[in-house]
Design a protein around this motif. Structure first.
Motif, PDB file in Angstrom:
ATOM      1  N   TYR A   1       0.857  -1.188   0.000  1.00 41.61           N
ATOM      2  CA  TYR A   1       0.000   0.000   0.000  1.00 41.61           C
ATOM      3  C   TYR A   1       0.892   1.237   0.000  1.00 41.61           C
ATOM      4  O   TYR A   1       1.772   1.390   0.844  1.00 41.61           O
TER       5      TYR A   1
ATOM      6  N   HIS B   1       1.890  -6.540   3.139  1.00 45.39           N
ATOM      7  CA  HIS B   1       1.320  -7.740   3.757  1.00 45.39           C
ATOM      8  C   HIS B   1       1.170  -8.824   2.695  1.00 45.39           C
ATOM      9  O   HIS B   1       1.233  -8.558   1.498  1.00 45.39           O
TER      10      HIS B   1
ATOM     11  N   VAL C   1      -4.265 -10.347   4.678  1.00 47.86           N
ATOM     12  CA  VAL C   1      -5.199  -9.216   4.551  1.00 47.86           C
ATOM     13  C   VAL C   1      -6.640  -9.717   4.495  1.00 47.86           C
ATOM     14  O   VAL C   1      -7.534  -9.190   5.177  1.00 47.86           O
TER      15      VAL C   1
ATOM     16  N   GLU D   1      -7.749 -11.008   7.938  1.00 46.50           N
ATOM     17  CA  GLU D   1      -7.997  -9.983   8.958  1.00 46.50           C
ATOM     18  C   GLU D   1      -9.140  -9.048   8.593  1.00 46.50           C
ATOM     19  O   GLU D   1      -9.944  -8.657   9.450  1.00 46.50           O
ATOM     20  N   TYR D   2      -9.224  -8.644   7.307  1.00 39.92           N
ATOM     21  CA  TYR D   2     -10.189  -7.616   6.905  1.00 39.92           C
ATOM     22  C   TYR D   2     -11.382  -8.169   6.116  1.00 39.92           C
ATOM     23  O   TYR D   2     -12.329  -7.433   5.852  1.00 39.92           O
TER      24      TYR D   2
ATOM     25  N   ASP E   1     -11.855  -4.129   1.474  1.00 42.06           N
ATOM     26  CA  ASP E   1     -12.121  -3.572   2.805  1.00 42.06           C
ATOM     27  C   ASP E   1     -10.836  -3.071   3.466  1.00 42.06           C
ATOM     28  O   ASP E   1     -10.830  -2.036   4.146  1.00 42.06           O
ATOM     29  N   TYR E   2      -9.748  -3.810   3.255  1.00 45.30           N
ATOM     30  CA  TYR E   2      -8.455  -3.382   3.800  1.00 45.30           C
ATOM     31  C   TYR E   2      -8.055  -2.028   3.207  1.00 45.30           C
ATOM     32  O   TYR E   2      -7.655  -1.097   3.928  1.00 45.30           O
ATOM     33  N   THR E   3      -8.197  -1.902   1.898  1.00 41.39           N
ATOM     34  CA  THR E   3      -7.805  -0.653   1.217  1.00 41.39           C
ATOM     35  C   THR E   3      -8.667   0.512   1.677  1.00 41.39           C
ATOM     36  O   THR E   3      -8.160   1.628   1.883  1.00 41.39           O
TER      37      THR E   3
ATOM     38  N   GLN F   1     -10.002   0.893   4.568  1.00 41.64           N
ATOM     39  CA  GLN F   1      -9.512   1.268   5.897  1.00 41.64           C
ATOM     40  C   GLN F   1      -8.264   2.140   5.790  1.00 41.64           C
ATOM     41  O   GLN F   1      -8.088   3.103   6.545  1.00 41.64           O
ATOM     42  N   GLN F   2      -7.403   1.818   4.824  1.00 44.07           N
ATOM     43  CA  GLN F   2      -6.179   2.618   4.631  1.00 44.07           C
ATOM     44  C   GLN F   2      -6.516   4.026   4.143  1.00 44.07           C
ATOM     45  O   GLN F   2      -5.887   4.997   4.541  1.00 44.07           O
TER      46      GLN F   2
END
Length: 281
Positions: free
Chosen positions: A112, A122, A127, A130-131, A136-138, A140-141
């Motif tokens: 990222y 990661h 990823v 966890e997300y 969804d991970y992106t 959050q970032q």
């Protein structure tokens, strides 16, 4: 086909016409082999891009926004090609994308970046665990690293001034004589496809020489008079050819190679010099 042959020559790849046609069949490009690239569909152009990226069996492939501008059907087709020709053959790949499903489908690791800096790295598996998904991970970032205010951005830029960026990639594109020759050969082929360039650079000067040759004969035996006519003749041909280079050669080169492959590798200045010297010759 011209572009494929150029790549084969540039990378010293031995491939006969049968093997080349088989490759075109694999990429479903047989029907397009004699078409101008600019007239191919988006899917055909992307398949050609992928083919050119892997034709020399590289150890590493960079794909930048490979699905941009493609509809869903073509997108799926392209990614089937990626799976067959890159992923399943264990070729290392760096995929730059804003489509998180692409990252999740093809990549093992995710990096990222924010403001040009690597923020996190990661495995895709971790990823998702966890997300729930890379998307969804992106998201959050995005929330974590919101765009700074104008003042904060200016301060960041001023702090970075004079610093060496450890992540900066140095351009190491080769400009070997072989690549230059291959491009010049391809360029000359496309010059000959037009009418005006061969006419003004080859036939026209010969006609002018023939016409002005009579003037030299009529000058009698006076050496200085004949020399003056020769000078006028050379100046006249040079001026006409300078104009013809400007009107026909340079625009045609830019139009034929508007993707800038030629202009990047050889440069517009060298093209102009080569055309001008040929015109004078």
């Amino acid at each position: 086909m011209d572009m494929l042959e150029y790549y084969l020559e540039t990378f010293n790849i031995e491939m006969n016409i049968g093997q080349l046609n088989e490759l075109l069949n694999t990429y479903q490009l047989s029907a397009a082999k004699n078409k101008n690239i600019m007239f191919l569909s988006g899917g055909q152009q992307q398949r050609l891009n992928i083919l050119l990226s892997v034709i020399h069996k590289p150890d590493l492939v960079f794909l930048d926004e490979v699905s941009t501008g493609l509809d869903i059907e073509v997108w799926e087709e392209i990614f089937e090609f990626l799976e067959e020709n890159i992923v399943k053959k264990n070729v290392a790949m760096i995929l730059v994308s804003h489509n998180m499903s692409e990252i999740e489908r093809f990549c093992t690791r995710i990096i990222y970046m924010h403001n040009g800096d690597i923020i996190e790295e990661h495995t895709v598996k971790d990823v998702v665990k966890e997300y729930g998904s890379v998307h969804d991970y992106t998201f959050q970032q995005f929330k974590k690293y919101k765009k700074p205010s104008v003042a904060a951005e200016k301060e960041l830029l001023s702090n970075k001034k004079g610093q060496t960026d450890p992540n900066k990639v140095v351009n190491a594109l080769s400009t070997s004589p072989k690549k230059q020759r291959s491009l010049l050969k391809l360029m000359f082929k496309y010059y000959l496809k037009g009418f005006f360039v061969p006419f003004f650079l080859i036939i026209y000067p010969i006609l002018i020489l023939g016409i002005q040759g009579f003037s030299i004969q009529n000058a009698g035996s006076d050496f200085m008079a004949r020399l003056a006519l020769v000078r006028q003749m050379i100046a006249g041909i040079a001026i006409v050819n300078i104009i013809s280079v400007g009107i026909f050669v340079i625009p045609q080169t830019i139009i034929e190679f508007k993707t800038s492959v030629l202009l990047k590798r050889i440069g517009a200045t060298i093209i102009f010099i080569l055309c001008f010297l040929w015109a004078l010759l």
